[in-house]
Enzyme design. Structure first.
Site, PDB file in Angstrom:
ATOM      1  N   ARG A 149     -30.393 -69.746  18.505  1.00 40.49           N
ATOM      2  CA  ARG A 149     -31.694 -70.219  18.975  1.00 40.49           C
ATOM      3  C   ARG A 149     -32.309 -71.101  17.890  1.00 40.49           C
ATOM      4  O   ARG A 149     -33.262 -70.714  17.218  1.00 40.49           O
ATOM      5  CB  ARG A 149     -32.592 -69.013  19.298  1.00 40.49           C
ATOM      6  CG  ARG A 149     -33.758 -69.312  20.209  1.00 40.49           C
ATOM      7  CD  ARG A 149     -35.076 -68.814  19.626  1.00 40.49           C
ATOM      8  NE  ARG A 149     -35.397 -69.497  18.375  1.00 40.49           N
ATOM      9  CZ  ARG A 149     -36.435 -69.179  17.606  1.00 40.49           C
ATOM     10  NH1 ARG A 149     -37.214 -68.190  17.925  1.00 40.49           N
ATOM     11  NH2 ARG A 149     -36.676 -69.852  16.480  1.00 40.49           N
ATOM     12  N   LYS A 167     -34.078 -74.307   4.740  1.00 41.07           N
ATOM     13  CA  LYS A 167     -35.032 -73.270   4.339  1.00 41.07           C
ATOM     14  C   LYS A 167     -34.934 -72.983   2.853  1.00 41.07           C
ATOM     15  O   LYS A 167     -35.943 -72.874   2.147  1.00 41.07           O
ATOM     16  CB  LYS A 167     -34.769 -71.986   5.131  1.00 41.07           C
ATOM     17  CG  LYS A 167     -35.193 -72.045   6.590  1.00 41.07           C
ATOM     18  CD  LYS A 167     -36.634 -71.620   6.761  1.00 41.07           C
ATOM     19  CE  LYS A 167     -37.024 -71.588   8.223  1.00 41.07           C
ATOM     20  NZ  LYS A 167     -38.379 -71.122   8.466  1.00 41.07           N
ATOM     21  N   GLU A 238     -32.695 -65.810  10.483  1.00 40.40           N
ATOM     22  CA  GLU A 238     -33.263 -67.077  10.955  1.00 40.40           C
ATOM     23  C   GLU A 238     -32.609 -67.535  12.254  1.00 40.40           C
ATOM     24  O   GLU A 238     -31.385 -67.633  12.351  1.00 40.40           O
ATOM     25  CB  GLU A 238     -33.060 -68.153   9.882  1.00 40.40           C
ATOM     26  CG  GLU A 238     -33.898 -69.384  10.077  1.00 40.40           C
ATOM     27  CD  GLU A 238     -35.380 -69.144   9.849  1.00 40.40           C
ATOM     28  OE1 GLU A 238     -36.179 -69.772  10.564  1.00 40.40           O
ATOM     29  OE2 GLU A 238     -35.733 -68.340   8.971  1.00 40.40           O
TER      30      GLU A 238
END
Length: 543
Positions: A149, A167, A238
């Site tokens: 996702r 990130k 994540e």
């Protein structure tokens, strides 16, 4: 950084951790066999940064800039972070959202160098062996995805690796976490994206996603391997699908140092925006009512943290939850509907409502929060209806990338006649509406997760708790000055993100020490502990 005997000459120029490029001094060139391998005149780090800025300015689009920066990261890490930290507000959209979304979609076609660790489920039973191939043995942070996702873009398989890489770059650029402590990981369990499976250039496993017990056993093996190899490591989950994200967080949150940024980080930055918005609208948090468009893990995560924030101000948790409602593709989550377990705290006792505007009229929220990943759902009718109920309506279209935002800043301000208190998940430029200048705020998790990382690193925290995210939200909001509020900006300027992150990290660290969650002794000056840990992108002696 010590240089191994073999890291001389050409090999040294290919080591991103010690490579200085044209900044090697004459003495270093002589000592390490670099003479003749570089142009003859040494340059400074500052001139190298200026050169990269010039190269970026000559490129036509953001994906090209992303690729140039990615290439820089794998050949000269110090210069990469010097560039990012020279203009964090300018580079965040390039190394992360929205550009990273396009990079993930095109990952298999633009792939040019390996970074991080890929763990395919076909090698289950050997996860520890794969992770041990990573050269750094003191890993403190792993950002891990299974690619199902990605942002609002869906299942991108191994292409999701762009998210952990991006990130962790922001861990360093925005909060000074040393980059050598960070490891991006992708767990490849297959993909249900037919176009990827049919693409001859796709780099991941070519089968449908593994589900059920085999999947969860694989996750268990991964967590156990991390604990054994990197005992001081914090795992950040994540971009997992919500039906996996929530059980994974629930299973491990009280066993290891871990958190889910999509659930807890998103919730924290949203709560920070609400705290700051209330300085414009007036009133207390406990007086607010929120209606969410979207009812997945991000929505329930934000809703639960808001509820906990209300409970800290005197409401019972049950009463707080009743002030929050969720709306999805099937309409309002009401008691007569069948809902998922994690949605049940926010089900309302009401007749079914299938129209979002009607839900606004019935529930009379003070704010709406979009986490649907469907663009343009906050249409003119939605915003005008909310504005008819509230003098200063709170409008947070948090879906990203920009193409998935529920509305634009211009739409929110125009349709509310300049009365909206606005923040979005992706950036929008300043604009003029009704004769007033507005600077839209970006409710970007970058205000939270790098600071959380620095606090965990500095304190060697044993756990990450929801309360730490409430502390973080308050610390972000208290840094928004009146000059920002006057133009509608409810987050600190991203140009000062390092300063903001260190302030937030210090507040979180104080809580960690107060609650006896730290793995190190409490110092006399927590702020000094934090600043003393900050990575600085400067060239260091090679021995």
């Amino acid at each position: 950084m010590a240089v191994e005997a073999m890291s001389k000459g050409y090999a040294l120029l290919r080591n991103p951790h010690s490579n200085k490029g044209t900044a090697f001094t004459d003495e270093e060139r002589d000592e390490y066999g670099l003479e003749g391998l570089l142009p003859p005149t040494p340059t400074s780090l500052e001139s190298q940064v200026a050169r990269i800025h010039t190269q970026l300015a000559a490129l036509e689009n953001d994906l090209q800039k992303y690729l140039l920066l990615s290439d820089l990261q794998v050949r000269n890490e110090t210069l990469y972070y010097a560039v990012l930290m020279s203009d964090p507000a300018g580079f965040m959209p390039l190394v992360y959202t929205p550009t990273v979304g396009e990079a993930c979609q095109k990952f298999d076609h633009i792939f040019h160098s390996a970074r991080g660790v890929y763990v395919p489920i076909t090698l289950k039973g050997r996860v520890k062996e794969l992770l041990s191939n990573w050269p750094q043995k003191d890993v403190r942070f792993i950002v891990v995805t299974d690619g199902e996702r990605i942002l609002g873009l869906g299942d991108l398989g191994v292409g999701g690796m762009g998210i952990p890489i991006g990130k962790l770059s922001l861990y360093t650029a925005c909060a000074g976490v040393p980059p050598e402590l960070c490891l991006p990981v992708t767990l490849d369990v297959g993909t249900n994206n037919a176009s990827l499976l049919e693409d001859p250039l796709y780099l991941g496993l070519r089968h449908d996603r593994v589900r059920g017990d085999e999947y969860h056993a694989f996750i268990d093996e991964f967590v156990q391997a991390v604990v054994e190899l990197f005992p001081r490591c914090c795992i950040q989950w994540e971009d997992f699908a919500n039906f996996n994200a929530i059980p994974i967080l629930s299973r491990y949150r009280n066993k290891v140092c871990t958190y889910n940024d999509d659930i807890q980080g998103t919730a924290s930055v949203a709560l920070a925006g609400i705290y700051a918005a209330l300085r414009i609208t007036g009133g207390k948090l406990t007086d607010q009512k929120f209606l969410f468009l979207g009812a997945g893990s991000a929505a329930t995560g934000i809703a639960e943290l808001i509820s906990q924030g209300m409970a800290m101000q005197g409401l019972s948790l049950e009463a707080a939850r009743k002030r929050i409602s969720l709306f999805d593709v099937e309409g309002l989550l009401v008691s007569s509907r069948e809902v998922k377990e994690f949605q049940k705290p926010f089900v309302v006792d009401h007749e079914p409502v299938s129209d979002f505007v009607e839900a606004i009229k019935v529930l009379k929220p003070t704010g709406i929060i979009g986490v649907s990943t469907v663009p343009k759902l906050f249409n003119q009718n939605v915003i005008e209806t909310l504005a008819s109920i509230n003098e200063r309506p709170i409008i947070f279209p948090y879906s990203n990338p920009t193409s998935r935002s529920e509305c634009t800043a211009e739409e929110a301000y125009t349709w509310s006649k300049g009365r909206a208190v606005f923040a979005s998940g992706s950036p929008f430029p300043p604009l003029l509406v009704e004769g007033r200048r507005f600077v839209p705020g970006q409710g970007n998790n970058v205000y939270i997760f790098p600071a959380m990382g620095m606090a965990v690193y500095a304190t060697e925290a044993k756990r990450v708790t929801d309360e730490m995210f409430i502390i973080a939200a308050k610390a972000v909001a208290e840094q928004v000055g009146q000059d920002s509020l006057d133009v509608g900006l409810i987050y600190p300027p991203q140009s000062k993100i390092l300063e903001a992150s260190l302030h937030v990290a210090a507040k979180i660290a104080e809580y960690i020490f107060d609650k006896d969650l730290a793995g190190v002794g409490r110092p006399a000056d927590i702020g000094k502990l934090i600043t003393g840990k900050v990575y600085k992108p400067v060239y260091r002696p090679l021995n």
